[in-house]
Design an enzyme around this catalytic site. Structure first.
Site, PDB file in Angstrom:
ATOM      1  N   ALA A  62      -5.808  46.086  33.945  1.00  0.00           N
ATOM      2  CA  ALA A  62      -6.456  47.387  33.942  1.00  0.00           C
ATOM      3  C   ALA A  62      -7.185  47.798  35.296  1.00  0.00           C
ATOM      4  CB  ALA A  62      -7.432  47.435  32.925  1.00  0.00           C
ATOM      5  N   ALA A  63      -6.735  46.867  36.356  1.00  0.00           N
ATOM      6  CA  ALA A  63      -7.284  47.288  37.517  1.00  0.00           C
ATOM      7  C   ALA A  63      -7.145  48.624  38.029  1.00  0.00           C
ATOM      8  CB  ALA A  63      -6.548  46.224  38.623  1.00  0.00           C
ATOM      9  N   GLY A  64      -5.850  49.049  37.998  1.00  0.00           N
ATOM     10  CA  GLY A  64      -5.558  50.636  38.668  1.00  0.00           C
ATOM     11  C   GLY A  64      -6.350  51.475  37.614  1.00  0.00           C
ATOM     12  N   ASP A  65      -6.338  51.278  36.353  1.00  0.00           N
ATOM     13  CA  ASP A  65      -6.948  52.238  35.537  1.00  0.00           C
ATOM     14  C   ASP A  65      -8.468  52.180  35.770  1.00  0.00           C
ATOM     15  OD1 ASP A  65      -4.469  52.882  34.431  1.00  0.00           O
ATOM     16  OD2 ASP A  65      -4.782  51.138  32.768  1.00  0.00           O
TER      17      ASP A  65
END
Length: 309
Positions: free
Chosen positions: A249-252
């Site tokens: 979920a890094a980009g989110d």
């Protein structure tokens, strides 16, 4: 407090831990299996909420147990689910995620009900768009519905943020109503044909989007940080060095963090760079934890690690 409306996916993530992502034709043994709430839209909504924004979602689930669980997870974070609709035929979306020892992942998404949201449901959701300051969308829902939502958002004077993932050819009409586009380096290459390994290449890719009507481009570059590109500037905002164990979920988390702090009334180089730096802080904490939504930090945790901003 920013008011954020997210048009996006809600998925149940089936997460498998592996030593290495398998090659074609290879069979491997898994270390563990978990069922975790996810979906790019839901993740971004939760990240924005946990970072202090008021958040509503426009989405669609199936009439099944996964849908009930995922909707309740949003409500636990006090996200408005008035416009989370139920589909009579399609099952709730699912994602099959393999995570290796370095924390990198490989994902297959089964869209299910996410792609079934229709024009009538978008029309029902107009009030949520009116109430928002910022509207976010990705490509895990139908692009035609994103275009309809973004057009309405621009008519109402809202800021639009597009996360073009999974990457695919984008209708130029959609780019004209996009204020900020946030691809990662791989997505930027697919969309522009420019390989992005450094700041100059990020600037070249960014100009492709700017020429099509996007106002600002933020290309996330993993451990290098993020390139912020406008008409007359291109700067790298460094990442925070951490030991990543799961980048799911890094980009989110980054996008949710950015939307919660963006000065939507006056977006310029300085405040955009400050906002992206905050997004980097949020994602740096998320990648040190397992799973999608369980990894997303609260604002108080960001302050505990990095102090006030």
């Amino acid at each position: 407090m920013n008011k954020v409306c997210v048009l996006g996916s809600i998925n149940m993530d089936l997460v498998v831990k592996v030593n290495e992502i398998p090659r074609i034709g290879e069979t491997i043994l898994s270390k563990s299996f978990e069922k975790i709430a996810g979906g790019k839209g839901a993740n971004q909504a939760i990240a924005a909420r946990r970072c202090g924004a008021e958040v509503s979602m426009i989405a669609k689930i199936g009439k099944d147990e996964n849908g009930k669980i995922l909707k309740s997870k949003l409500e636990e974070d006090k996200i408005s689910t008035e416009c989370v609709f139920e589909d009579e035929k399609e099952a709730t979306g699912m994602a099959f995620i393999m995570v290796n020892e370095s924390g990198n992942n490989s994902i297959v998404v089964v869209s299910g009900s996410n792609m079934a949201i229709n024009e009538e449901e978008i029309d029902t959701s107009i009030q949520k768009i009116k109430e928002a300051d910022i509207v976010i969308a990705q490509f895990e829902t139908a692009e035609e519905m994103t275009l309809k939502v973004f057009k309405k958002a621009k008519e109402l004077g809202k800021v639009t943020i597009l996360n073009p993932a999974p990457a695919k050819k984008i209708n130029d009409e959609l780019l004209k109503v996009t204020d900020i586009i946030v691809p990662n380096e791989t997505e930027a290459e697919v969309l522009t044909g420019v390989t992005v390994n450094n700041l100059d290449e990020a600037n070249e890719a960014g100009k492709v989007f700017l020429e099509k009507g996007v106002k600002f481009v933020v290309i996330t570059l993993g451990s290098k940080g993020a390139a912020v590109i406008g008409k007359d500037f291109c700067e790298i905002v460094p990442a925070y060095k951490v030991n990543a164990i799961d980048t799911t979920a890094a980009g989110d988390s980054f996008i949710g963090g950015v939307s919660s702090k963006l000065d939507f009334k006056n977006i310029n180089k300085e405040n955009l760079i400050d906002t992206v730096s905050f997004g980097n802080k949020v994602s740096s904490i998320a990648v040190q934890r397992k799973g999608a939504q369980p990894s997303i930090p609260y604002l108080k945790e960001v302050k505990e690690v990095y102090g006030d901003y």
